[in-house]
Scaffold this active site. Sequence first.
Site: not given
Ligand SMILES: NC(=O)c1ccc[n+]([C@@H]2O[C@H](COP(=O)([O-])OP(=O)(O)OC[C@H]3O[C@@H](n4cnc5c(N)ncnc54)[C@H](O)[C@@H]3O)[C@@H](O)[C@H]2O)c1
Length: 250
Positions: A14, A90, A157, A161
């Site tokens: 978060a 998340n 990836y 998922k």
């Molecule tokens: N952005 C997109 O288009 C998209 C699309 C589909 C799914 N998602 C999924 O949504 C979720 C959030 O994505 P986002 O775009 O906000 O990503 P982001 O990379 O902007 O944020 C992810 C956060 O997770 C933290 N993180 C990473 N590894 C970690 C760990 N081992 N322990 C604790 N925290 C950790 C990071 O430091 C970061 O703050 C992810 O699971 C991603 O796969 C994102």
Amino acid sequence: MKRWEEQTALVTGAGRGIGRATAIMLASKGVRVAVNDINPDTAQATVEMIQTRNGKAVPAIGDVSNEHDVAQIHQTLNAQYGGVDILVNNAGIILKQPLQDVTEHEWDHILAVNLKGVFLNITHASHHMAEQGYGRIVNISSIAAKHGGGYLGNVAYGASKAGVASLTRGAAREYAPNGITVNAVMPGFTHTPMTDAMSNETRNRILAGMLIKRSAEPEEIARVITFLASPESGFITGETIDVDGGATLD
Ligand SMILES: NC(=O)c1ccc[n+]([C@@H]2O[C@H](COP(=O)([O-])OP(=O)(O)OC[C@H]3O[C@@H](n4cnc5c(N)ncnc54)[C@H](O)[C@@H]3O)[C@@H](O)[C@H]2O)c1
């Protein structure tokens, strides 16, 4: 049914993006939010954003793929607040190279963060939820689960998922007798730091496959997560909901 103000949520990853938007939205309902991230600085920044808006937030620093970190986070939340009522899994990472170029270490790492992290947090959070006969678990999968990757992330990836989607259905079955719902959101292209570095060519290719020709804002994903985390969503479980601007159409 528990009122928002009586609840504690843990949102993993978060410190930015979708997780930060979700933490802020849950806090705006009156929920106390434990802000997890592996990065202490960004987690603290989210905590301060919530507190500035008169919300309740505490940092919960740790790596979701590390059993010791996850156990410690839940022990602290159990001791201080009686446990977690809402869990939003998340935290996630992405890999973009072709499957052929993925090393064993990279494969293990992405599966550990994106899939094992969900397993660890669910099994630690579920004790308190089961005891009180109420809980909401929302996992963040991706439409890459259906496409086998190849859309935003690569095959590894997508596989991680898809694992989250299957884990969601199985956990929903296992925990339903305990009053715990388990659902997943499958975001499509969302405007976060994860997608900021994308080339124009990739961006245009993704937009070409969507009915709504723009990326989602993180708040548009957070709104669906917040609904699934709400007391009102009690008849939905084992569901995966696409929030993808009409990319998947299934
Ligand atoms: N952005 C997109 O288009 C998209 C699309 C589909 C799914 N998602 C999924 O949504 C979720 C959030 O994505 P986002 O775009 O906000 O990503 P982001 O990379 O902007 O944020 C992810 C956060 O997770 C933290 N993180 C990473 N590894 C970690 C760990 N081992 N322990 C604790 N925290 C950790 C990071 O430091 C970061 O703050 C992810 O699971 C991603 O796969 C994102």
